[in-house]
Design a protein around this motif. Structure first.
Motif, mmCIF file in Angstrom:
data_model
loop_
_atom_site.group_PDB
_atom_site.id
_atom_site.type_symbol
_atom_site.label_atom_id
_atom_site.label_comp_id
_atom_site.label_asym_id
_atom_site.label_seq_id
_atom_site.Cartn_x
_atom_site.Cartn_y
_atom_site.Cartn_z
ATOM 1 N N SER A 57 0.731 -1.214 -0.001
ATOM 2 C CA SER A 57 -0.013 -0.094 -0.021
ATOM 3 C C SER A 57 0.807 1.296 0.100
ATOM 4 O O SER A 57 2.090 1.321 0.485
ATOM 5 N N THR A 71 -4.718 3.023 0.112
ATOM 6 C CA THR A 71 -4.504 3.300 -1.093
ATOM 7 C C THR A 71 -3.312 2.034 -1.600
ATOM 8 O O THR A 71 -2.441 2.070 -1.257
ATOM 9 N N ARG A 77 -3.963 -7.863 -9.313
ATOM 10 C CA ARG A 77 -5.407 -7.887 -9.294
ATOM 11 C C ARG A 77 -5.989 -6.275 -9.446
ATOM 12 O O ARG A 77 -7.092 -6.129 -9.909
ATOM 13 N N HIS A 78 -5.038 -5.355 -9.251
ATOM 14 C CA HIS A 78 -5.508 -3.751 -9.761
ATOM 15 C C HIS A 78 -4.279 -3.262 -10.444
ATOM 16 O O HIS A 78 -3.289 -2.950 -9.702
ATOM 17 N N ALA A 82 -5.462 1.128 -6.567
ATOM 18 C CA ALA A 82 -6.870 1.019 -6.210
ATOM 19 C C ALA A 82 -6.922 1.600 -4.795
ATOM 20 O O ALA A 82 -6.055 1.984 -4.191
ATOM 21 N N VAL A 84 -9.539 1.024 -1.481
ATOM 22 C CA VAL A 84 -10.389 0.062 -0.865
ATOM 23 C C VAL A 84 -10.896 0.438 0.608
ATOM 24 O O VAL A 84 -9.942 1.257 1.365
ATOM 25 N N GLU A 92 -14.245 -6.190 2.893
ATOM 26 C CA GLU A 92 -13.695 -5.034 2.089
ATOM 27 C C GLU A 92 -14.415 -4.801 0.742
ATOM 28 O O GLU A 92 -14.946 -5.703 0.252
ATOM 29 N N THR A 93 -14.478 -3.455 0.629
ATOM 30 C CA THR A 93 -15.343 -3.105 -0.427
ATOM 31 C C THR A 93 -14.224 -2.084 -1.429
ATOM 32 O O THR A 93 -13.344 -1.452 -0.816
ATOM 33 N N LEU A 94 -14.367 -1.933 -2.774
ATOM 34 C CA LEU A 94 -13.685 -1.394 -3.514
ATOM 35 C C LEU A 94 -14.208 0.174 -3.835
ATOM 36 O O LEU A 94 -15.463 0.260 -4.206
ATOM 37 N N TRP A 96 -12.268 2.618 -5.474
ATOM 38 C CA TRP A 96 -11.816 3.285 -6.486
ATOM 39 C C TRP A 96 -10.829 2.282 -7.298
ATOM 40 O O TRP A 96 -9.896 1.806 -6.717
ATOM 41 N N LYS A 97 -11.084 1.912 -8.760
ATOM 42 C CA LYS A 97 -10.160 1.119 -9.216
ATOM 43 C C LYS A 97 -9.539 1.933 -10.171
ATOM 44 O O LYS A 97 -9.955 2.763 -11.092
#
Length: 316
Positions: A57, A71, A77-78, A82, A84, A92-94, A96-97
């Motif tokens: 991160s 961040t 994966r990203h 991203a 989260v 966990e939720t996203l 911004w990708k």
């Protein structure tokens, strides 16, 4: 990563722990903190990591309710990085990708929004709603050739403007909400052309009466500007017991005025540089953190001091 249902208990432990231990090296001050870097974890005041996250991160915040905002570095994966959200129950939720090369920071504002920056062919700042909808966007006026060296820790100020460090532009840019450039803080070390150091600004923190504290990584210095842009305080390795500023990336200004700084290359340097250190305004080191590992701390958030939750806005 720790099992999700344990996160609430672990956060409570970190935020409420008052046991002095290895992290403080028998000092009078203890801190617990969130560390972001190649390793992402919550460190207790006892020197033990209570929670870890399985990805690298760049930036991170622990909100008042225990939610963690991270961040993330670009990965399989990203691909473009991203942002989260990790709830206290571990879900966990996203948010911004990333759509370009990197996402470099995510600042949770007092309004419940998130301010992020993307690096790429079209570097930009975006402000997102709590659900990830774009509510503001403007291009950043930085160089475009080197994506990785475009931006780092962008922050929204209380007046609705934005501070954005631009590394290879050697300045912290101040934007309004339309993207208009309001001013710059030049981080070049003064001197003649042979002795100038074009130091890279990484973190810029607005604090006090319009002051701005800036970490300059390759210059190995931390500088404080007054409201007029004049340098009023500088910390270099000449002020410390050793060459402890080794790529100082992140910082946090504490309510008592002390500054905590991370040296990203501290573990890799040929000196006994701590990963984190707390310095008073008269440049006395009152706390250090070492873990014996070469993996550095990119940025962080101190959560408690001597078992007490740090009050007021998080200035990092």
């Amino acid at each position: 990563m720790n099992h999700p249902h344990r996160l609430i208990a672990l956060l409570c432990c970190v935020l409420g722990c008052s046991v002095a231990g290895n992290a403080a090296k028998a000092q009078d001050i203890t801190h617990s903190f969130l560390a972001c870097g190649q390793k992402t974890y919550l460190m207790g005041a006892d020197g033990k990591a209570s929670w870890t996250y399985p990805s690298a991160s760049r930036d991170g915040y622990v909100l008042d309710d225990g939610t963690i905002i991270l961040t993330l570095n670009k990965s399989k994966r990203h691909r473009g990085g991203a942002v989260v959200r990790i709830a206290p129950d571990g879900k966990e939720t996203l948010i911004w990708k990333g759509t370009q090369s990197e996402v470099n920071s995510a600042h949770p504002t007092e309004d419940g929004t998130f301010v992020i920056t993307e690096a790429g062919d079209q570097p930009r700042l975006l402000e997102l709603s709590s659900t990830g909808e774009v509510i503001l966007e403007f291009p950043l006026a930085c160089q475009k050739k080197n994506h990785h060296m475009q931006t780092r820790m962008a922050r929204k100020l209380s007046d609705g403007t934005y501070l954005v460090p631009h590394l290879l532009d050697f300045a912290v840019f101040h934007y309004d909400d339309k993207g208009k450039l309001l001013g710059k803080l030049d981080t070049t070390v003064p001197g003649d052309s042979e002795h100038k150091i074009h130091s890279w600004p990484f973190t810029a923190i607005r604090h006090g009466d319009g002051k701005t504290l800036v970490c300059c990584t390759n210059g190995n210095r931390v500088v404080d500007f007054d409201a007029s842009g004049k340098v009023i305080w500088t910390l270099t390795n000449e002020d410390l017991p050793g060459a402890w500023l080794q790529d100082p990336c992140g910082a946090q200004v504490l309510p008592n005025g002390n500054v905590v700084i991370t040296s990203y290359a501290g573990g890799r340097a040929d000196v006994d540089a701590p990963k984190l250190m707390e310095v008073t305004r008269d440049k006395q080191v009152v706390w250090t953190y070492r873990d014996g590992q070469k993996v550095g701390v990119h940025h962080f958030q101190l959560l408690t001091t001597n078992g007490e939750k740090i009050a007021g806005p998080i200035l990092k």
